[in-house]
Design an enzyme around this catalytic site. Structure first.
Site, PDB file in Angstrom:
ATOM      1  N   GLU A 263       0.980  -1.136   0.062  1.00  0.00           N
ATOM      2  CA  GLU A 263      -0.105  -0.031   0.060  1.00  0.00           C
ATOM      3  C   GLU A 263       0.762   1.247  -0.108  1.00  0.00           C
ATOM      4  O   GLU A 263       1.973   1.301   0.674  1.00  0.00           O
ATOM      5  CB  GLU A 263      -0.812  -0.049   1.273  1.00  0.00           C
ATOM      6  CG  GLU A 263      -1.816   1.355   1.192  1.00  0.00           C
ATOM      7  CD  GLU A 263      -2.591   1.749   2.392  1.00  0.00           C
ATOM      8  OE1 GLU A 263      -3.673   1.006   2.766  1.00  0.00           O
ATOM      9  OE2 GLU A 263      -2.199   2.197   3.736  1.00  0.00           O
TER      10      GLU A 263
ATOM     11  N   HIS B  68      -8.236   2.688  -3.796  1.00  0.00           N
ATOM     12  CA  HIS B  68      -8.975   2.756  -2.707  1.00  0.00           C
ATOM     13  C   HIS B  68     -10.172   3.732  -3.033  1.00  0.00           C
ATOM     14  O   HIS B  68      -9.789   4.755  -3.745  1.00  0.00           O
ATOM     15  CB  HIS B  68      -8.275   3.306  -1.307  1.00  0.00           C
ATOM     16  CG  HIS B  68      -7.149   2.199  -0.833  1.00  0.00           C
ATOM     17  ND1 HIS B  68      -7.066   2.144   0.617  1.00  0.00           N
ATOM     18  CD2 HIS B  68      -6.677   1.336  -1.361  1.00  0.00           C
ATOM     19  CE1 HIS B  68      -5.993   1.271   0.741  1.00  0.00           C
ATOM     20  NE2 HIS B  68      -5.692   0.682  -0.695  1.00  0.00           N
TER      21      HIS B  68
ATOM     22  N   ARG C 214     -15.934   2.608   3.407  1.00  0.00           N
ATOM     23  CA  ARG C 214     -16.906   3.727   4.176  1.00  0.00           C
ATOM     24  C   ARG C 214     -15.812   4.677   4.343  1.00  0.00           C
ATOM     25  O   ARG C 214     -16.266   6.096   3.843  1.00  0.00           O
ATOM     26  CB  ARG C 214     -17.352   3.271   5.539  1.00  0.00           C
ATOM     27  CG  ARG C 214     -18.274   4.384   5.846  1.00  0.00           C
ATOM     28  CD  ARG C 214     -18.792   4.156   7.389  1.00  0.00           C
ATOM     29  NE  ARG C 214     -17.607   4.537   8.220  1.00  0.00           N
ATOM     30  CZ  ARG C 214     -17.314   4.428   9.451  1.00  0.00           C
ATOM     31  NH1 ARG C 214     -18.354   4.164  10.163  1.00  0.00           N
ATOM     32  NH2 ARG C 214     -16.363   4.636  10.199  1.00  0.00           N
ATOM     33  N   GLY C 215     -14.765   4.477   4.713  1.00  0.00           N
ATOM     34  CA  GLY C 215     -13.848   5.655   5.071  1.00  0.00           C
ATOM     35  C   GLY C 215     -13.681   6.199   6.636  1.00  0.00           C
ATOM     36  O   GLY C 215     -14.762   5.687   7.252  1.00  0.00           O
TER      37      GLY C 215
ATOM     38  N   ALA D 227     -19.856   0.432   4.095  1.00  0.00           N
ATOM     39  CA  ALA D 227     -19.079   0.269   2.764  1.00  0.00           C
ATOM     40  C   ALA D 227     -19.893  -1.177   1.981  1.00  0.00           C
ATOM     41  O   ALA D 227     -19.830  -1.066   0.742  1.00  0.00           O
ATOM     42  CB  ALA D 227     -17.728  -0.689   3.233  1.00  0.00           C
TER      43      ALA D 227
ATOM     44  N   TYR E 242     -11.336  -6.748   9.695  1.00  0.00           N
ATOM     45  CA  TYR E 242     -10.750  -6.613  10.854  1.00  0.00           C
ATOM     46  C   TYR E 242     -10.485  -7.622  11.842  1.00  0.00           C
ATOM     47  O   TYR E 242     -11.360  -8.139  12.448  1.00  0.00           O
ATOM     48  CB  TYR E 242     -11.797  -5.456  11.560  1.00  0.00           C
ATOM     49  CG  TYR E 242     -11.850  -4.105  10.545  1.00  0.00           C
ATOM     50  CD1 TYR E 242     -10.844  -2.975  10.739  1.00  0.00           C
ATOM     51  CD2 TYR E 242     -12.988  -4.125   9.900  1.00  0.00           C
ATOM     52  CE1 TYR E 242     -11.134  -1.884   9.745  1.00  0.00           C
ATOM     53  CE2 TYR E 242     -13.202  -3.136   8.835  1.00  0.00           C
ATOM     54  CZ  TYR E 242     -12.002  -2.163   8.916  1.00  0.00           C
ATOM     55  OH  TYR E 242     -12.318  -1.030   7.897  1.00  0.00           O
TER      56      TYR E 242
ATOM     57  N   HIS F 118     -13.884  -4.107  14.167  1.00  0.00           N
ATOM     58  CA  HIS F 118     -13.730  -2.929  13.821  1.00  0.00           C
ATOM     59  C   HIS F 118     -13.794  -2.147  14.791  1.00  0.00           C
ATOM     60  O   HIS F 118     -14.445  -2.361  15.923  1.00  0.00           O
ATOM     61  CB  HIS F 118     -14.903  -2.319  12.737  1.00  0.00           C
ATOM     62  CG  HIS F 118     -14.523  -0.831  12.291  1.00  0.00           C
ATOM     63  ND1 HIS F 118     -15.463   0.137  12.861  1.00  0.00           N
ATOM     64  CD2 HIS F 118     -13.655  -0.331  11.354  1.00  0.00           C
ATOM     65  CE1 HIS F 118     -15.233   1.066  12.264  1.00  0.00           C
ATOM     66  NE2 HIS F 118     -14.113   0.940  11.384  1.00  0.00           N
TER      67      HIS F 118
ATOM     68  N   GLN G 264      -6.931  -5.028   8.185  1.00  0.00           N
ATOM     69  CA  GLN G 264      -6.099  -4.178   8.975  1.00  0.00           C
ATOM     70  C   GLN G 264      -5.190  -4.659   9.383  1.00  0.00           C
ATOM     71  O   GLN G 264      -5.104  -5.891   9.624  1.00  0.00           O
ATOM     72  CB  GLN G 264      -7.407  -3.752  10.097  1.00  0.00           C
ATOM     73  CG  GLN G 264      -6.813  -2.557  11.159  1.00  0.00           C
ATOM     74  CD  GLN G 264      -6.716  -1.231  10.243  1.00  0.00           C
ATOM     75  OE1 GLN G 264      -5.601  -1.026   9.654  1.00  0.00           O
ATOM     76  NE2 GLN G 264      -7.707  -0.416  10.321  1.00  0.00           N
TER      77      GLN G 264
HETATM   78  P1  FAD Z   1     -17.715  -0.445   7.008  1.00  0.00           P
HETATM   79  O1  FAD Z   1     -17.771  -1.805   6.551  1.00  0.00           O
HETATM   80  O2  FAD Z   1     -19.076   0.269   6.829  1.00  0.00           O
HETATM   81  O3  FAD Z   1     -17.690  -0.515   8.810  1.00  0.00           O
HETATM   82  C1  FAD Z   1     -17.846   0.771   9.434  1.00  0.00           C
HETATM   83  C2  FAD Z   1     -18.561   0.424  10.799  1.00  0.00           C
HETATM   84  O4  FAD Z   1     -19.903   0.184  10.698  1.00  0.00           O
HETATM   85  C3  FAD Z   1     -18.016  -0.826  11.460  1.00  0.00           C
HETATM   86  O5  FAD Z   1     -18.087  -0.637  12.886  1.00  0.00           O
HETATM   87  C4  FAD Z   1     -18.941  -2.043  11.272  1.00  0.00           C
HETATM   88  O6  FAD Z   1     -18.943  -2.806  12.135  1.00  0.00           O
HETATM   89  C5  FAD Z   1     -20.368  -1.089  11.130  1.00  0.00           C
HETATM   90  N1  FAD Z   1     -21.163  -1.588  10.196  1.00  0.00           N
HETATM   91  C6  FAD Z   1     -21.077  -2.304   8.839  1.00  0.00           C
HETATM   92  N2  FAD Z   1     -22.160  -2.669   8.439  1.00  0.00           N
HETATM   93  C7  FAD Z   1     -22.897  -2.321   9.360  1.00  0.00           C
HETATM   94  C8  FAD Z   1     -24.620  -2.560   9.537  1.00  0.00           C
HETATM   95  N3  FAD Z   1     -25.370  -3.097   8.551  1.00  0.00           N
HETATM   96  N4  FAD Z   1     -25.381  -2.405  10.315  1.00  0.00           N
HETATM   97  C9  FAD Z   1     -24.602  -1.612  11.572  1.00  0.00           C
HETATM   98  N5  FAD Z   1     -23.324  -1.361  11.511  1.00  0.00           N
HETATM   99  C10 FAD Z   1     -22.577  -1.848  10.529  1.00  0.00           C
HETATM  100  N6  FAD Z   1      -9.714   4.732   5.203  1.00  0.00           N
HETATM  101  C11 FAD Z   1      -9.747   5.953   4.319  1.00  0.00           C
HETATM  102  O7  FAD Z   1     -10.217   7.070   4.472  1.00  0.00           O
HETATM  103  N7  FAD Z   1      -9.012   6.032   2.940  1.00  0.00           N
HETATM  104  C12 FAD Z   1      -8.556   4.552   2.677  1.00  0.00           C
HETATM  105  O8  FAD Z   1      -7.674   4.662   1.811  1.00  0.00           O
HETATM  106  C13 FAD Z   1      -8.379   3.491   3.830  1.00  0.00           C
HETATM  107  N8  FAD Z   1      -7.751   2.327   3.329  1.00  0.00           N
HETATM  108  C14 FAD Z   1      -8.039   1.362   4.003  1.00  0.00           C
HETATM  109  C15 FAD Z   1      -7.566   0.066   3.645  1.00  0.00           C
HETATM  110  C16 FAD Z   1      -7.642  -1.003   4.536  1.00  0.00           C
HETATM  111  C17 FAD Z   1      -6.967  -2.368   4.086  1.00  0.00           C
HETATM  112  C18 FAD Z   1      -8.278  -1.029   5.783  1.00  0.00           C
HETATM  113  C19 FAD Z   1      -8.375  -2.150   6.546  1.00  0.00           C
HETATM  114  C20 FAD Z   1      -8.872   0.416   5.949  1.00  0.00           C
HETATM  115  C21 FAD Z   1      -8.892   1.322   5.175  1.00  0.00           C
HETATM  116  N9  FAD Z   1      -9.150   2.559   5.727  1.00  0.00           N
HETATM  117  C22 FAD Z   1      -9.175   3.770   4.745  1.00  0.00           C
HETATM  118  C23 FAD Z   1      -9.806   2.780   7.150  1.00  0.00           C
HETATM  119  C24 FAD Z   1     -11.312   2.610   6.932  1.00  0.00           C
HETATM  120  O9  FAD Z   1     -12.146   3.590   6.272  1.00  0.00           O
HETATM  121  C25 FAD Z   1     -11.895   2.518   8.322  1.00  0.00           C
HETATM  122  O10 FAD Z   1     -11.691   1.496   9.111  1.00  0.00           O
HETATM  123  C26 FAD Z   1     -13.502   2.828   8.364  1.00  0.00           C
HETATM  124  O11 FAD Z   1     -13.507   3.254   9.813  1.00  0.00           O
HETATM  125  C27 FAD Z   1     -14.258   1.686   8.180  1.00  0.00           C
HETATM  126  O12 FAD Z   1     -14.361   1.370   6.607  1.00  0.00           O
HETATM  127  P2  FAD Z   1     -15.152   0.119   6.381  1.00  0.00           P
HETATM  128  O13 FAD Z   1     -14.822   0.060   4.881  1.00  0.00           O
HETATM  129  O14 FAD Z   1     -14.579  -1.075   6.813  1.00  0.00           O
HETATM  130  O15 FAD Z   1     -16.644   0.333   6.885  1.00  0.00           O
END
Ligand code: FAD
Length: 289
Positions: A16, A77, A107-108, A122, A143, A147, A174
């Site tokens: 990355e 991303h 999601r971010g 996401a 995660y 998370h 993560q």
């Molecule tokens: P989600 O999957 O939407 O999860 C977010 C939260 O919502 C979690 O607590 C989850 O348990 C909860 N959730 C999910 N679905 C539901 C549902 N249906 N009902 C209730 N709760 C729910 N961030 C950036 O800004 N830019 C980047 O380029 C970036 N790259 C990353 C690369 C990797 C490999 C990783 C692991 C993380 C990266 N991140 C990045 C960080 C990431 O954006 C954060 O971890 C963010 O807080 C969650 O993103 P997610 O896509 O996992 O979200």
């Protein structure tokens, strides 16, 4: 090439990078990418600032340079926090125009002042991409310790399952400092019928301050063996960084021995991290010399 096709045929090695800020951002990223490309990664992923802020405009330009100048598969991303459907569709058009076919749908991180608009999770973004850009290969974040915003680990697993059901083709984890957490998570995925490949994300810690920051931003726990090494390094920054590199080398060697689908290195734009991880993985036969 689609990352899911690569993962179907081998254990992968990837990096990355994040778009640097400053006067010559894409050129700097090009230099880092060229140096990392020397270690023959299966892909290089490029981060994206949540909320469309910061340097996210460069993500696609860098991914384009990776694919078309350096002949390296790019994983762009892409975050949906604060985005409308029109914003996301514009982003997907920009990816198509840049010849990008692999996207890490996120999601971010939360951005103060920017709230959810059309996409809450996401999994909503993944489902949308699946409909409007079905040609894209879609990765998602996972995660191993749950998370950070989700107190219940099992709930975190149920949310991860939704990403697979929405259309994610593979997962990138993560960072974690305890491989046992990753192996336990892998077993939990089987229990939750999560069958897509899971790539393990490793970041060498560079200092005591940095690892503490990581623990609080992403919820990664710090095992006592890491703490002991940091204590042994004392206040010396170089010794702390060396300890981090050695520890990450041990982590990747152990992951290789435990048959992971892939190893993804958070390079922090440091080619020497890429080289160290590459050399260890060649040494243990995970990568060809
Ligand atoms: P989600 O999957 O939407 O999860 C977010 C939260 O919502 C979690 O607590 C989850 O348990 C909860 N959730 C999910 N679905 C539901 C549902 N249906 N009902 C209730 N709760 C729910 N961030 C950036 O800004 N830019 C980047 O380029 C970036 N790259 C990353 C690369 C990797 C490999 C990783 C692991 C993380 C990266 N991140 C990045 C960080 C990431 O954006 C954060 O971890 C963010 O807080 C969650 O993103 P997610 O896509 O996992 O979200």
């Amino acid at each position: 090439m689609r990352i899911s096709d690569i993962l179907a045929g081998k254990q992968t090695f990837s990096f990355e990078i994040f778009p640097p800020k400053g006067e010559l951002p894409v050129d700097q990223a090009r230099e880092v990418s060229r140096a990392l490309a020397a270690y023959d990664p299966d892909w290089i992923s490029v981060t994206f600032s949540a909320g469309g802020s910061g340097n996210s405009g460069n993500t696609f330009a860098i991914a384009h340079a990776l694919e078309h100048e350096l002949d390296v598969n790019a994983l762009a991303h892409f975050t949906c926090m604060g985005a409308t459907v029109a914003d996301v569709d514009r982003g997907l058009d920009a990816m198509r125009a840049a010849g990008i076919s692999n996207v890490l749908a996120l999601r971010g991180d939360r951005v103060p002042g920017r709230d959810v608009v059309d996409f809450t999770y996401a999994s909503d973004l993944i489902a949308h991409i699946k409909v409007v850009a079905p040609e894209m290969c879609i990765g998602a974040a996972c995660y191993p310790e749950g998370h950070v915003e989700c107190e219940d680990f099992e709930q975190s697993m149920r949310h991860l399952y939704l990403k697979q059901e929405a259309g994610a083709d593979f997962l990138v984890s993560q960072l974690f400092f305890n491989n046992e957490d990753f192996y336990r998570f892998r077993e939990m995925c089987l229990r939750y019928r999560i069958k897509i490949p899971i790539v393990a994300g490793i970041m060498p810690f560079t200092s005591e301050a940095q690892i503490k920051r990581m623990a609080f931003t992403c919820g990664a726990s710090i095992p006592s063996r890491v703490i002991k090494r940091l204590v042994a390094a004392g206040d010396q920054k170089d010794a702390q960084a060396r300890a981090g590199m050695e520890y990450a080398c041990e982590q990747v060697a152990d992951l290789a021995a435990n048959g992971v689908d892939g190893i993804h290195i958070y390079s922090m734009n440091h080619p020497e991290i890429g080289r160290a991880m590459h050399d260890v993985l060649v040494g243990c036969g995970y990568l060809k010399a």
